[in-house]
Design an enzyme around this catalytic site. Structure first.
Site, PDB file in Angstrom:
ATOM      1  N   LYS A 206       0.857  -1.179  -0.028  1.00 24.16           N
ATOM      2  CA  LYS A 206      -0.035   0.093  -0.045  1.00 24.16           C
ATOM      3  C   LYS A 206       0.807   1.334  -0.009  1.00 24.16           C
ATOM      4  O   LYS A 206       0.652   2.237  -0.655  1.00 24.16           O
ATOM      5  CB  LYS A 206      -0.948  -0.045   1.160  1.00 24.16           C
ATOM      6  CG  LYS A 206      -1.964   1.137   1.126  1.00 24.16           C
ATOM      7  CD  LYS A 206      -2.759   1.204   2.354  1.00 24.16           C
ATOM      8  CE  LYS A 206      -3.406   2.420   2.340  1.00 24.16           C
ATOM      9  NZ  LYS A 206      -4.202   2.612   3.759  1.00 24.16           N
ATOM     10  N   GLU A 212      10.477  -4.426   4.288  1.00 24.45           N
ATOM     11  CA  GLU A 212      10.657  -6.049   4.105  1.00 24.45           C
ATOM     12  C   GLU A 212      10.419  -6.000   2.331  1.00 24.45           C
ATOM     13  O   GLU A 212      11.161  -6.449   1.835  1.00 24.45           O
ATOM     14  CB  GLU A 212       9.581  -6.888   4.533  1.00 24.45           C
ATOM     15  CG  GLU A 212       9.894  -6.839   6.197  1.00 24.45           C
ATOM     16  CD  GLU A 212       9.447  -5.874   7.152  1.00 24.45           C
ATOM     17  OE1 GLU A 212       9.203  -4.692   6.473  1.00 24.45           O
ATOM     18  OE2 GLU A 212       9.269  -6.290   8.184  1.00 24.45           O
ATOM     19  N   ARG A 268      -4.980  -4.002   6.363  1.00 25.13           N
ATOM     20  CA  ARG A 268      -5.639  -5.275   6.719  1.00 25.13           C
ATOM     21  C   ARG A 268      -6.851  -5.440   5.978  1.00 25.13           C
ATOM     22  O   ARG A 268      -7.423  -6.663   6.271  1.00 25.13           O
ATOM     23  CB  ARG A 268      -5.594  -5.385   8.052  1.00 25.13           C
ATOM     24  CG  ARG A 268      -5.996  -4.273   8.959  1.00 25.13           C
ATOM     25  CD  ARG A 268      -5.746  -4.298  10.146  1.00 25.13           C
ATOM     26  NE  ARG A 268      -6.195  -2.917  11.103  1.00 25.13           N
ATOM     27  CZ  ARG A 268      -5.478  -1.867  11.181  1.00 25.13           C
ATOM     28  NH1 ARG A 268      -4.321  -1.809  10.231  1.00 25.13           N
ATOM     29  NH2 ARG A 268      -5.975  -0.831  11.705  1.00 25.13           N
ATOM     30  N   GLU A 353      -4.427  -5.590  14.998  1.00 28.46           N
ATOM     31  CA  GLU A 353      -3.790  -4.597  14.657  1.00 28.46           C
ATOM     32  C   GLU A 353      -5.048  -3.336  14.613  1.00 28.46           C
ATOM     33  O   GLU A 353      -4.918  -2.270  14.647  1.00 28.46           O
ATOM     34  CB  GLU A 353      -3.335  -4.755  13.143  1.00 28.46           C
ATOM     35  CG  GLU A 353      -2.388  -3.466  12.708  1.00 28.46           C
ATOM     36  CD  GLU A 353      -1.406  -3.708  11.537  1.00 28.46           C
ATOM     37  OE1 GLU A 353      -1.928  -3.397  10.577  1.00 28.46           O
ATOM     38  OE2 GLU A 353      -0.314  -3.927  11.417  1.00 28.46           O
ATOM     39  N   HIS A 384      -4.861 -32.479  19.302  1.00 26.64           N
ATOM     40  CA  HIS A 384      -3.907 -33.308  19.769  1.00 26.64           C
ATOM     41  C   HIS A 384      -2.462 -32.312  20.191  1.00 26.64           C
ATOM     42  O   HIS A 384      -1.551 -32.703  20.162  1.00 26.64           O
ATOM     43  CB  HIS A 384      -3.221 -34.288  18.441  1.00 26.64           C
ATOM     44  CG  HIS A 384      -4.137 -35.008  18.255  1.00 26.64           C
ATOM     45  ND1 HIS A 384      -4.419 -36.230  18.840  1.00 26.64           N
ATOM     46  CD2 HIS A 384      -5.166 -35.410  17.159  1.00 26.64           C
ATOM     47  CE1 HIS A 384      -5.431 -37.190  18.251  1.00 26.64           C
ATOM     48  NE2 HIS A 384      -5.820 -36.284  17.412  1.00 26.64           N
ATOM     49  N   LYS A 512       9.776   0.210  13.970  1.00 26.15           N
ATOM     50  CA  LYS A 512      10.333   0.501  12.688  1.00 26.15           C
ATOM     51  C   LYS A 512      11.377   1.519  12.918  1.00 26.15           C
ATOM     52  O   LYS A 512      12.377   1.251  12.335  1.00 26.15           O
ATOM     53  CB  LYS A 512       9.265   1.039  11.567  1.00 26.15           C
ATOM     54  CG  LYS A 512       8.329  -0.243  11.480  1.00 26.15           C
ATOM     55  CD  LYS A 512       7.329   0.468  10.287  1.00 26.15           C
ATOM     56  CE  LYS A 512       5.977  -0.386   9.969  1.00 26.15           C
ATOM     57  NZ  LYS A 512       5.254   0.286   9.006  1.00 26.15           N
TER      58      LYS A 512
HETATM   59  O1  F6P Z   1       1.224  -2.733   2.245  1.00 23.25           O
HETATM   60  P1  F6P Z   1       2.381  -2.009   2.793  1.00 23.25           P
HETATM   61  O2  F6P Z   1       2.253  -0.500   2.913  1.00 23.25           O
HETATM   62  O3  F6P Z   1       3.601  -2.610   2.557  1.00 23.25           O
HETATM   63  O4  F6P Z   1       2.236  -2.249   4.557  1.00 23.25           O
HETATM   64  C1  F6P Z   1       2.500  -3.682   4.909  1.00 23.25           C
HETATM   65  C2  F6P Z   1       1.835  -3.872   6.460  1.00 23.25           C
HETATM   66  O5  F6P Z   1       2.342  -2.766   7.388  1.00 23.25           O
HETATM   67  C3  F6P Z   1       1.597  -2.316   8.157  1.00 23.25           C
HETATM   68  O6  F6P Z   1       1.575  -0.945   8.133  1.00 23.25           O
HETATM   69  C4  F6P Z   1       2.139  -2.452   9.557  1.00 23.25           C
HETATM   70  O7  F6P Z   1       3.344  -2.488   9.916  1.00 23.25           O
HETATM   71  C5  F6P Z   1       0.338  -3.055   8.057  1.00 23.25           C
HETATM   72  O8  F6P Z   1      -0.892  -2.143   8.585  1.00 23.25           O
HETATM   73  C6  F6P Z   1       0.345  -3.302   6.543  1.00 23.25           C
HETATM   74  O9  F6P Z   1      -0.616  -4.204   6.154  1.00 23.25           O
END
Ligand code: F6P
Length: 547
Positions: A206, A212, A268, A353, A384, A512
């Site tokens: 987004k 990452e 989310r 979240e 189990h 972060k």
């Molecule tokens: O889609 P993006 O902007 O990479 O964000 C990934 C995720 O990181 C967050 O902002 C939380 O760290 C989430 O709310 C979101 O889904």
């Protein structure tokens, strides 16, 4: 117990909790043979049995009253009509528009967003068909055989849940892979499995600013270049989805391979948006649309059903009943369907979240518990593993069981056995096993009297553990959509009652920021000494092995 003291109707619930605390669910069933008929309902292809809850008509009436006092109907209206209910970010919350197939406009800042949504659906369909027909070709002219979603959190969990839920609908001949974590092991494993000539990477973010995802996307790009793909051909292997079109451009992904996203879709809640491209690619656009329609049906039910016959409202209020009036800390969701194995992971982000907050919409600190710890898994594996604690542990853990009545792979007796186990777990949690029953059973089996006395306390199962059973006919795209939307709206209901903003996530920011600082220390020369002693020590331990 932390009642919602800001609502006057809460007092009645405190009183009712005291009354019910001494009543066993067994007694409630014995006293009312119609309990199942009374406390079951159906919506958007989902059947809900909520009869095994510590409730009676008074509790339900009081919970409904509390929802009214909290102005839940007004809040539902505000969300669907595009009011900026995400007040800390000044945003509307309209993931519901993405699964709306009616004719009315949906307005954000005076503009109808529906034409824009329909345009992106068209584009998603085109991309999907190009890939499926073998028309989307890689740098050596070969059609796509591998698709890799690079994204994390909401740009991963929801789409993966939907894709696995819809396993029987997967198109043939397309391998799908996921890279979310920054752990280099994860992407390395995926890169080992794919063929660079036939791979399409979907970079889903987004913000297009997530560490990452950017790191993994760079690693994928480098891999392609190392494998002989020319810089000019990189565009044949990358599609990007984001609200941040400028960042996509800077990354070097061609504009024609870019899909937009909007700030009124929370991360989310974004599987319904262009972030769902991966779903469309794996199950086909028509099935993606069916998923949207199922979610839309649940929205419609949520918007129009009276509070006391409204599935997300009921489930949300029952959650509050246990968290705030019985002192429950967590809530488990256990699916008796292997294809729903990713659902708890998605729910964890969706719920925790959203409602893991301590400040009310107008900036006050709450004096009651909010978001429950969400966890779960799949039956029968979990039986189990941790069901022992559900049955005999000291904690009250309400459970939702999700158990489809029919399977895509019934395999003779296996599906009936699976379903029988789900119902039996629900029943065992409700009724438990008394001391007398255990004693009688052992004596009848000829166990020596002294062993009966010694073992009986260990075998007692208190029961009285509340649980819901959700029983769709089968996991179809519509049902999967309705199920995910059910929980989204349940989370919304609870957020309204807890007075929190369910649509921001400031809590994840500190980690972060500190992550950047620690990374700087880890990569600086010499020993680190300007942080707290633990951070210094851990950074220096890392350096010891990474000179
Ligand atoms: O889609 P993006 O902007 O990479 O964000 C990934 C995720 O990181 C967050 O902002 C939380 O760290 C989430 O709310 C979101 O889904």
């Amino acid at each position: 117990m932390t009642p919602l003291s800001h609502l006057s109707s809460s007092d009645k619930l405190v009183e009712l909790q005291k009354q019910l605390a001494g009543t066993h669910l067994r007694d409630l069933f014995d006293a009312d043979k119609q309990r199942f008929d009374k406390y079951t309902m159906e919506a958007a292809g989902l059947f809900l049995d909520y009869s095994k809850n510590l409730i009676n008509d008074d509790v339900l009436a009081s919970l409904t009253k509390m929802a009214e006092e909290a102005k839940l109907p007004e809040a539902i209206k505000a969300m669907f009509s595009g009011e900026k209910i995400n007040n800390t970010e000044g945003r509307a919350v309209l993931h519901t528009a993405l699964r709306y197939f009616g004719k009315d406009p949906v307005m954000v800042d005076g503009k109808d967003v529906m034409p824009m949504i329909r345009d992106t659906h068209k584009r998603m369909k085109e991309i999907t068909q190009q890939v499926h027909k073998g028309e989307w070709k890689g740098h050596t002219g070969k059609p796509v055989k591998h698709i890799v979603n690079i994204g994390i959190g909401g740009s991963y969990l929801g789409l993966k849940t939907a894709i696995n839920a819809l396993t029987p609908y997967h198109v043939k001949g397309l391998e799908h892979h996921y890279v979310a974590n920054i752990d280099p092991n994860e992407i390395s494993e995926v890169l080992r499995k794919i063929d660079p000539e036939t791979t399409l990477f979907i970079v889903a973010s987004k913000s297009f600013g997530t560490l990452e995802t950017l790191q993994n996307a760079q690693a994928a790009r480098k891999f392609m270049l190392d494998q002989g793909c020319a810089e000019a051909d990189i565009r044949k292997h990358f599609v990007a989805i984001s609200t941040n079109l400028k960042a996509i451009d800077e990354f070097g992904i061609a504009q024609e391979n870019t899909l937009p996203l909007w700030d009124w879709v929370g991360g989310r809640y974004s599987l319904w948006s262009t972030i769902g491209l991966m779903i469309s690619l794996v199950v086909g656009f028509d099935n993606f649309e069916r998923l949207l329609k199922g979610a839309g049906d649940m929205d419609n039910h949520f918007k129009t059903a009276p509070l006391d016959q409204n599935m997300p409202v009921l489930m949300g209020m029952l959650g509050i009943w246990y968290q705030n009036y019985f002192g429950a800390e967590s809530h488990a969701v256990i699916s008796y369907d292997y294809f729903l194995r990713d659902f708890p992971g998605h729910l964890q982000q969706m719920d925790m979240e959203s409602n893991g907050k301590r400040t009310t919409l107008d900036g006050k600190t709450v004096d009651y518990q909010t978001g429950a710890v969400i966890w779960g898994g799949t039956g029968t594996n979990d039986q189990h593993a941790y069901h022992q604690l559900l049955h005999q542990g000291t904690r009250l853990i309400p459970v939702d069981f999700v158990a489809p009545a029919t399977s895509h792979n019934p395999l003779g007796e296996q599906h009936p056995w699976l379903f029988a186990n789900a119902v039996a777990q629900s029943q065992a949690m409700m009724q438990g096993k008394t001391m007398e029953e255990i004693r009688d059973e052992m004596l009848a089996a000829g166990v020596a009297a002294e062993d009966v006395e010694r073992l009986t306390p260990h075998k007692v199962i208190p029961g009285n553990r509340p649980n819901n059973m959700i029983v769709p006919e089968k996991i179809t795209p519509e049902v999967a959509g309705a199920l995910i939307a059910l929980y989204e709206q349940k989370v919304f209901v609870q957020g309204v009652l807890w007075q929190v903003n369910s649509f921001d996530q400031w809590g994840v920011e500190l980690g972060k920021v500190l992550g950047n600082r620690v990374y700087d220390r880890i990569t600086e020369k010499g020993a680190t000494s300007d942080q707290d002693s633990s951070t210094n020590g851990l950074v220096n331990r890392f350096k010891q092995f990474n000179v």
